[in-house]
Design a protein around this motif. Structure first.
Motif, PDB file in Angstrom:
ATOM      1  N   TYR A  77       0.669  -0.891   0.064  1.00  0.00           N
ATOM      2  CA  TYR A  77      -0.279   0.029   0.031  1.00  0.00           C
ATOM      3  C   TYR A  77       0.761   1.020  -0.094  1.00  0.00           C
ATOM      4  CZ  TYR A  77      -3.665  -2.632   1.736  1.00  0.00           C
ATOM      5  OH  TYR A  77      -4.283  -3.426   2.058  1.00  0.00           O
TER       6      TYR A  77
ATOM      7  N   THR B 210      -1.708   9.641   4.840  1.00  0.00           N
ATOM      8  CA  THR B 210      -2.404   9.612   3.185  1.00  0.00           C
ATOM      9  C   THR B 210      -2.351   8.095   2.496  1.00  0.00           C
ATOM     10  OG1 THR B 210      -2.820  11.836   2.997  1.00  0.00           O
ATOM     11  CG2 THR B 210      -3.594  10.371   1.343  1.00  0.00           C
TER      12      THR B 210
ATOM     13  N   PHE C 243      -3.172   6.228  -0.556  1.00  0.00           N
ATOM     14  CA  PHE C 243      -4.060   5.688  -1.530  1.00  0.00           C
ATOM     15  C   PHE C 243      -4.908   4.871  -1.880  1.00  0.00           C
ATOM     16  CE2 PHE C 243      -0.701   9.515  -1.753  1.00  0.00           C
ATOM     17  CZ  PHE C 243      -1.681  10.505  -2.281  1.00  0.00           C
ATOM     18  N   ARG C 244      -5.585   4.070  -1.065  1.00  0.00           N
ATOM     19  CA  ARG C 244      -6.786   2.708  -0.946  1.00  0.00           C
ATOM     20  C   ARG C 244      -7.393   3.091   0.042  1.00  0.00           C
ATOM     21  NH1 ARG C 244      -4.913  -1.615  -1.458  1.00  0.00           N
ATOM     22  NH2 ARG C 244      -6.164  -2.676  -1.168  1.00  0.00           N
ATOM     23  N   PRO C 245      -8.844   2.749  -0.356  1.00  0.00           N
ATOM     24  CA  PRO C 245      -9.633   2.724   0.228  1.00  0.00           C
ATOM     25  C   PRO C 245      -9.526   2.432   2.121  1.00  0.00           C
ATOM     26  CG  PRO C 245     -10.271   1.730  -1.599  1.00  0.00           C
ATOM     27  CD  PRO C 245      -9.552   1.813  -1.482  1.00  0.00           C
TER      28      PRO C 245
ATOM     29  N   ASP D 278      -9.365   0.061   4.841  1.00  0.00           N
ATOM     30  CA  ASP D 278     -10.072  -1.874   4.666  1.00  0.00           C
ATOM     31  C   ASP D 278      -9.738  -2.502   6.196  1.00  0.00           C
ATOM     32  OD1 ASP D 278      -6.726  -2.165   4.917  1.00  0.00           O
ATOM     33  OD2 ASP D 278      -7.556  -2.629   2.609  1.00  0.00           O
TER      34      ASP D 278
ATOM     35  N   ARG E 139     -12.499   9.093   5.277  1.00  0.00           N
ATOM     36  CA  ARG E 139     -12.565   8.687   4.797  1.00  0.00           C
ATOM     37  C   ARG E 139     -12.709   8.841   3.759  1.00  0.00           C
ATOM     38  NH1 ARG E 139     -15.532   3.450   7.027  1.00  0.00           N
ATOM     39  NH2 ARG E 139     -15.408   2.430   4.802  1.00  0.00           N
ATOM     40  N   HIS E 140     -12.115   8.219   2.366  1.00  0.00           N
ATOM     41  CA  HIS E 140     -13.226   8.856   1.693  1.00  0.00           C
ATOM     42  C   HIS E 140     -13.040   7.647   0.595  1.00  0.00           C
ATOM     43  CE1 HIS E 140     -11.507  13.276   1.550  1.00  0.00           C
ATOM     44  NE2 HIS E 140     -10.525  12.919   2.240  1.00  0.00           N
ATOM     45  N   PRO E 141     -13.951   8.104  -0.720  1.00  0.00           N
ATOM     46  CA  PRO E 141     -13.969   6.689  -1.054  1.00  0.00           C
ATOM     47  C   PRO E 141     -12.868   5.466  -1.731  1.00  0.00           C
ATOM     48  CG  PRO E 141     -15.825   8.571  -1.813  1.00  0.00           C
ATOM     49  CD  PRO E 141     -14.485   8.783  -1.049  1.00  0.00           C
ATOM     50  N   ASP E 142     -12.273   6.462  -2.451  1.00  0.00           N
ATOM     51  CA  ASP E 142     -11.394   6.055  -3.228  1.00  0.00           C
ATOM     52  C   ASP E 142      -9.734   5.777  -2.230  1.00  0.00           C
ATOM     53  OD1 ASP E 142     -10.782   8.509  -3.769  1.00  0.00           O
ATOM     54  OD2 ASP E 142     -10.169   7.694  -5.775  1.00  0.00           O
ATOM     55  N   TYR E 143      -9.110   6.503  -0.377  1.00  0.00           N
ATOM     56  CA  TYR E 143      -8.617   7.286  -0.453  1.00  0.00           C
ATOM     57  C   TYR E 143      -8.206   7.080   1.365  1.00  0.00           C
ATOM     58  CZ  TYR E 143      -8.526  12.166  -0.199  1.00  0.00           C
ATOM     59  OH  TYR E 143      -9.327  12.962  -0.896  1.00  0.00           O
TER      60      TYR E 143
END
Length: 223
Positions: A66, A110, A112-114, A116, A130-134
């Motif tokens: 990641y 940061t 750079f992935r959702p 998990d 939280r963001h949709p893709d990071y």
């Protein structure tokens, strides 16, 4: 500004602020999503990631692949084993970073992935955005809304006299905390729903138009 104090409140760490933005001449800056606050050029609040946390998050990157960015007061760094398009110096582990950059103060990170389960466990002691893709994370007790409260306290301004602008869902806390929360016309629909007022798009002088509509400025005042 008719006696109003104007602050830039951003998720970007101090090292990630463009000079052109700073040249605007804000009264102060809330950077790193509330982890670093300046007022009149003086730092009035700062929190940063511990060496233990840096080792932990960087080693998760080294183990999983990641990509993680360590965002600091004076520098930006990427933890990555592969090639990326990111422009910042690369480190391969937490120990590598601490050995090569022992004086660097890291305000935020940061991935750079959702989010998990792996990142959830790794970031459990931090404030996670939280963001949709990071996903971003700052020290516990820091957020944009906490930053605004600290600024108001330092200036002796009651919350009832506060106004906040935002366009992303990571602005929702400060939009709700301010006496008047303004969503830009290009804002996420969820933020618009939480706001007290929705203005024009950022490219259509939305901030200026809201200030005029809300009585902070008059139409004839210079922008």
């Amino acid at each position: 500004s008719r006696g109003n104090a104007v602050f830039l409140c951003t998720g970007r760490a101090p090292a990630h602020l463009y000079p052109a933005i700073l040249d605007i001449g804000f009264d102060g800056i809330v950077a790193g999503a509330g982890a670093h606050i300046t007022l009149g050029g003086q730092t009035i609040f700062r929190r940063f990631l511990s060496e233990q946390t840096i080792r932990q998050v960087a080693d998760v990157s080294a183990r999983t692949g990641y990509v993680c960015v360590l965002e600091g007061e004076t520098g930006m760094f990427q933890v990555s084993l592969g090639d990326t398009r990111l422009p910042w110096p690369k480190v391969e582990s937490g120990e590598d970073f601490l050995t090569r950059y022992p004086r660097e103060v890291i305000t935020k990170l940061t991935y750079f992935r959702p989010l998990d389960d792996v990142l959830g466990a790794c970031l459990s002691d931090l404030h996670v955005i939280r963001h949709p893709d990071y996903v971003e994370a700052v020290p516990a007790g820091c957020s944009k809304s906490d930053g605004m409260r600290r600024v108001l306290e330092a200036l002796g301004i009651p919350r009832e006299n506060s106004l906040a602008f935002g366009d992303s869902m990571n602005d929702i806390e400060i939009i709700r905390e301010a006496a008047i929360g303004v969503a830009m016309g290009n804002a996420h629909p969820g933020l618009k729903a939480a706001a007290d007022y929705v203005t024009a798009d950022i490219g259509d002088d939305g901030v200026w138009k809201a200030c005029v509509a809300l009585g902070l400025f008059e139409e004839g005042d210079g922008k």
